[in-house]
Scaffold this active site. Structure first.
Site, PDB file in Angstrom:
ATOM      1  N   GLY A 136       0.814  -1.216   0.000  1.00 54.51           N
ATOM      2  CA  GLY A 136       0.000   0.000   0.000  1.00 54.51           C
ATOM      3  C   GLY A 136       0.847   1.266   0.000  1.00 54.51           C
ATOM      4  O   GLY A 136       2.084   1.213   0.038  1.00 54.51           O
ATOM      5  N   THR A 166      -3.423   2.058  11.234  1.00 57.60           N
ATOM      6  CA  THR A 166      -4.680   2.091  10.480  1.00 57.60           C
ATOM      7  C   THR A 166      -5.732   2.917  11.221  1.00 57.60           C
ATOM      8  O   THR A 166      -5.850   2.827  12.448  1.00 57.60           O
ATOM      9  CB  THR A 166      -5.197   0.649  10.256  1.00 57.60           C
ATOM     10  OG1 THR A 166      -4.263  -0.016   9.413  1.00 57.60           O
ATOM     11  CG2 THR A 166      -6.564   0.631   9.598  1.00 57.60           C
ATOM     12  N   ALA A 210      -3.163   7.616  15.075  1.00 62.40           N
ATOM     13  CA  ALA A 210      -3.793   8.012  13.808  1.00 62.40           C
ATOM     14  C   ALA A 210      -2.833   8.808  12.952  1.00 62.40           C
ATOM     15  O   ALA A 210      -3.080   8.998  11.757  1.00 62.40           O
ATOM     16  CB  ALA A 210      -5.037   8.846  14.093  1.00 62.40           C
ATOM     17  N   ASN A 211      -1.736   9.278  13.559  1.00 65.01           N
ATOM     18  CA  ASN A 211      -0.812  10.109  12.794  1.00 65.01           C
ATOM     19  C   ASN A 211       0.582  10.013  13.413  1.00 65.01           C
ATOM     20  O   ASN A 211       0.773  10.410  14.557  1.00 65.01           O
ATOM     21  CB  ASN A 211      -1.297  11.562  12.783  1.00 65.01           C
ATOM     22  CG  ASN A 211      -0.628  12.369  11.704  1.00 65.01           C
ATOM     23  OD1 ASN A 211       0.594  12.412  11.637  1.00 65.01           O
ATOM     24  ND2 ASN A 211      -1.415  12.990  10.845  1.00 65.01           N
ATOM     25  N   HIS A 266      -7.800  15.121   2.296  1.00 64.94           N
ATOM     26  CA  HIS A 266      -7.037  13.920   1.930  1.00 64.94           C
ATOM     27  C   HIS A 266      -7.321  13.538   0.484  1.00 64.94           C
ATOM     28  O   HIS A 266      -8.315  13.969  -0.102  1.00 64.94           O
ATOM     29  CB  HIS A 266      -7.395  12.756   2.852  1.00 64.94           C
ATOM     30  CG  HIS A 266      -6.728  12.817   4.195  1.00 64.94           C
ATOM     31  ND1 HIS A 266      -7.268  13.513   5.259  1.00 64.94           N
ATOM     32  CD2 HIS A 266      -5.557  12.287   4.648  1.00 64.94           C
ATOM     33  CE1 HIS A 266      -6.459  13.413   6.304  1.00 64.94           C
ATOM     34  NE2 HIS A 266      -5.421  12.671   5.966  1.00 64.94           N
ATOM     35  N   HIS A 267      -6.493  12.650  -0.014  1.00 66.73           N
ATOM     36  CA  HIS A 267      -6.605  12.130  -1.384  1.00 66.73           C
ATOM     37  C   HIS A 267      -7.954  11.439  -1.616  1.00 66.73           C
ATOM     38  O   HIS A 267      -8.620  11.009  -0.672  1.00 66.73           O
ATOM     39  CB  HIS A 267      -5.452  11.168  -1.664  1.00 66.73           C
ATOM     40  CG  HIS A 267      -5.378  10.021  -0.686  1.00 66.73           C
ATOM     41  ND1 HIS A 267      -6.010   8.832  -0.901  1.00 66.73           N
ATOM     42  CD2 HIS A 267      -4.761   9.917   0.529  1.00 66.73           C
ATOM     43  CE1 HIS A 267      -5.778   8.021   0.113  1.00 66.73           C
ATOM     44  NE2 HIS A 267      -5.026   8.664   1.004  1.00 66.73           N
ATOM     45  N   LYS A 308      -9.005   7.871   0.063  1.00 65.93           N
ATOM     46  CA  LYS A 308      -9.069   7.612   1.501  1.00 65.93           C
ATOM     47  C   LYS A 308     -10.395   6.959   1.864  1.00 65.93           C
ATOM     48  O   LYS A 308     -11.464   7.412   1.446  1.00 65.93           O
ATOM     49  CB  LYS A 308      -8.862   8.910   2.292  1.00 65.93           C
ATOM     50  CG  LYS A 308      -8.847   8.662   3.802  1.00 65.93           C
ATOM     51  CD  LYS A 308      -8.279   9.833   4.577  1.00 65.93           C
ATOM     52  CE  LYS A 308      -8.352   9.615   6.093  1.00 65.93           C
ATOM     53  NZ  LYS A 308      -7.631   8.412   6.563  1.00 65.93           N
ATOM     54  N   GLY A 367      -8.691   9.992  11.121  1.00 66.30           N
ATOM     55  CA  GLY A 367      -8.406   9.686  12.523  1.00 66.30           C
ATOM     56  C   GLY A 367      -7.728  10.853  13.211  1.00 66.30           C
ATOM     57  O   GLY A 367      -7.954  11.118  14.398  1.00 66.30           O
TER      58      GLY A 367
HETATM   59  P1  NAD Z   1      -3.602   1.618   0.957  1.00 69.81           P
HETATM   60  O1  NAD Z   1      -4.979   1.198   0.554  1.00 69.81           O
HETATM   61  O2  NAD Z   1      -2.692   2.232  -0.042  1.00 69.81           O
HETATM   62  O3  NAD Z   1      -2.813   0.361   1.581  1.00 69.81           O
HETATM   63  C1  NAD Z   1      -3.416  -0.599   2.426  1.00 69.81           C
HETATM   64  C2  NAD Z   1      -2.780  -1.937   2.078  1.00 69.81           C
HETATM   65  O4  NAD Z   1      -3.259  -2.927   2.999  1.00 69.81           O
HETATM   66  C3  NAD Z   1      -3.166  -2.416   0.656  1.00 69.81           C
HETATM   67  O5  NAD Z   1      -1.993  -2.765  -0.087  1.00 69.81           O
HETATM   68  C4  NAD Z   1      -4.028  -3.633   0.947  1.00 69.81           C
HETATM   69  O6  NAD Z   1      -3.922  -4.638  -0.055  1.00 69.81           O
HETATM   70  C5  NAD Z   1      -3.446  -4.104   2.268  1.00 69.81           C
HETATM   71  N1  NAD Z   1      -4.298  -5.055   2.957  1.00 69.81           N
HETATM   72  C6  NAD Z   1      -5.658  -5.036   3.067  1.00 69.81           C
HETATM   73  N2  NAD Z   1      -6.077  -6.139   3.732  1.00 69.81           N
HETATM   74  C7  NAD Z   1      -4.960  -6.853   4.042  1.00 69.81           C
HETATM   75  C8  NAD Z   1      -4.736  -8.080   4.706  1.00 69.81           C
HETATM   76  N3  NAD Z   1      -5.757  -8.813   5.203  1.00 69.81           N
HETATM   77  N4  NAD Z   1      -3.460  -8.527   4.854  1.00 69.81           N
HETATM   78  C9  NAD Z   1      -2.424  -7.813   4.359  1.00 69.81           C
HETATM   79  N5  NAD Z   1      -2.566  -6.624   3.710  1.00 69.81           N
HETATM   80  C10 NAD Z   1      -3.829  -6.171   3.553  1.00 69.81           C
HETATM   81  O7  NAD Z   1      -3.823   2.587   2.205  1.00 69.81           O
HETATM   82  P2  NAD Z   1      -2.764   3.577   2.879  1.00 69.81           P
HETATM   83  O8  NAD Z   1      -2.922   4.930   2.299  1.00 69.81           O
HETATM   84  O9  NAD Z   1      -1.416   2.933   2.920  1.00 69.81           O
HETATM   85  O10 NAD Z   1      -3.368   3.659   4.350  1.00 69.81           O
HETATM   86  C11 NAD Z   1      -3.547   2.501   5.133  1.00 69.81           C
HETATM   87  C12 NAD Z   1      -4.126   2.901   6.486  1.00 69.81           C
HETATM   88  O11 NAD Z   1      -3.182   3.706   7.198  1.00 69.81           O
HETATM   89  C13 NAD Z   1      -5.418   3.749   6.395  1.00 69.81           C
HETATM   90  O12 NAD Z   1      -6.277   3.398   7.447  1.00 69.81           O
HETATM   91  C14 NAD Z   1      -4.901   5.171   6.571  1.00 69.81           C
HETATM   92  O13 NAD Z   1      -5.878   6.056   7.058  1.00 69.81           O
HETATM   93  C15 NAD Z   1      -3.816   4.921   7.583  1.00 69.81           C
HETATM   94  N6  NAD Z   1      -2.762   5.960   7.643  1.00 69.81           N
HETATM   95  C16 NAD Z   1      -2.243   6.209   8.866  1.00 69.81           C
HETATM   96  C17 NAD Z   1      -1.213   7.098   9.011  1.00 69.81           C
HETATM   97  C18 NAD Z   1      -0.612   7.313  10.375  1.00 69.81           C
HETATM   98  O14 NAD Z   1       0.347   8.107  10.510  1.00 69.81           O
HETATM   99  N7  NAD Z   1      -1.112   6.626  11.416  1.00 69.81           N
HETATM  100  C19 NAD Z   1      -0.701   7.757   7.889  1.00 69.81           C
HETATM  101  C20 NAD Z   1      -1.236   7.489   6.640  1.00 69.81           C
HETATM  102  C21 NAD Z   1      -2.271   6.568   6.520  1.00 69.81           C
END
Ligand code: NAD
Length: 259
Positions: A11, A87, A111-112, A143-144, A147, A153
């Site tokens: 991801g 997540t 969340a961040n 956000h993009h 999302k 979060g």
């Molecule tokens: P994304 O959709 O690009 O990536 C998520 C990945 O998880 C995908 O490749 C998907 O195939 C994979 N996935 C889904 N189910 C799975 C499973 N059962 N086993 C293994 N992999 C699996 O999303 P993203 O932009 O990378 O964001 C992911 C999460 O992180 C979101 O909830 C987002 O809001 C969060 N996020 C948090 C922060 C932070 O700082 N805490 C920053 C950015 C994004």
């Protein structure tokens, strides 16, 4: 060397963590976990199942989806592996599952993971402590277009911070303003507004509005590496921490924040 099992590796965030590991020392990616449909073809070191690779002393770093996050937390507790969990959009039962895992292993959840948002949260508390209770709080996040959850979060965390800073009754979040004759703004409301489009990585503005003046505290994430380096700082912390539920604030307080 800290052995990282990277869940959601294909991801947007997974790829950023991969890059951050390449730019850092002290980490080795033991396995990359993602759905078969999303992982790069023919690449070694990838699996669809964390259960096949996660062992005691490993640190799972996950940016995936809510159900994957909750299942991984239970697996970490069972195997004795630490967890860095980013997540967003978990429901209360899923959040409780992560907290239950944290009774057996060290978990940093947030969340961040950007240093800038940690500082924004501190600045908001300082500002609200210095302003009269009558100043209005409005949070606008962008956000993009892909999302999955709304509001972000981080916006929810900022709203909770604002409510806690106000004390007592705190404030009641209002998600969007609706449409039509919605009436005047209620006192104590904390407005939360989500904008989606294009490729915005993450933008959070907190507007504090009084009579005849207002101020804005704003953080803009331009590159996911900002989150990824925070996640690695959290992984370094988790590798040496006692079981418990921690946040990025705990990582920063321990002096091991992102560099
Ligand atoms: P994304 O959709 O690009 O990536 C998520 C990945 O998880 C995908 O490749 C998907 O195939 C994979 N996935 C889904 N189910 C799975 C499973 N059962 N086993 C293994 N992999 C699996 O999303 P993203 O932009 O990378 O964001 C992911 C999460 O992180 C979101 O909830 C987002 O809001 C969060 N996020 C948090 C922060 C932070 O700082 N805490 C920053 C950015 C994004």
């Amino acid at each position: 060397m800290i052995r990282v099992v990277l869940v959601g590796a294909a991801g947007r965030m997974g790829r950023a963590v991969e890059q951050a590991v390449a730019e850092s020392s002290g980490f080795v990616i033991k396995a990359r976990v993602d759905l078969a449909a999303n992982r790069p073809a023919g690449d070694a070191g990838w699996t669809v199942d964390a259960a096949g690779v996660l062992g005691a002393g490993d640190v799972a770093v996950e940016f995936s989806d809510p159900s994957t996050c909750a299942a991984l937390a239970a697996l970490c507790a069972e195997r004795g592996a630490g967890l860095v969990s980013g997540t967003t959009g978990l429901d209360p039962a899923q959040e409780e599952g992560v907290r239950a895992a944290a009774r057996r292993v060290a978990v940093v959840r947030g969340a961040n993971f950007s240093l800038g948002v940690a500082v924004l949260r501190r600045a908001l508390k300082t500002a609200l402590a210095a302003l009269p209770a009558g100043w209005d709080v409005e949070i606008v996040e962008r956000h993009h277009r892909l999302k999955a959850d709304s509001p972000s979060g981080t916006a929810l965390a900022l709203a909770a911070d604002a409510a806690a800073s106000r004390g007592g009754e705190g404030g009641v979040p209002r998600f969007g303003r609706g449409q039509g004759r919605t009436g005047p703004r209620a006192a104590g409301e904390i407005g939360v507004h989500s904008v989606r489009g294009g490729s915005w990585v993450g933008d959070h503005a907190v507007l504090l509005a009084g009579e005849g003046e207002w101020l804005e505290l704003r953080h803009v994430a331009q590159d996911r590496l900002a989150f990824a380096h925070g996640a690695l700082a959290a992984a370094r912390f988790v590798a040496g921490a006692a079981p418990g539920y921690y946040t990025l604030e705990d990582v920063l307080a321990a002096g091991s924040g992102p560099r």
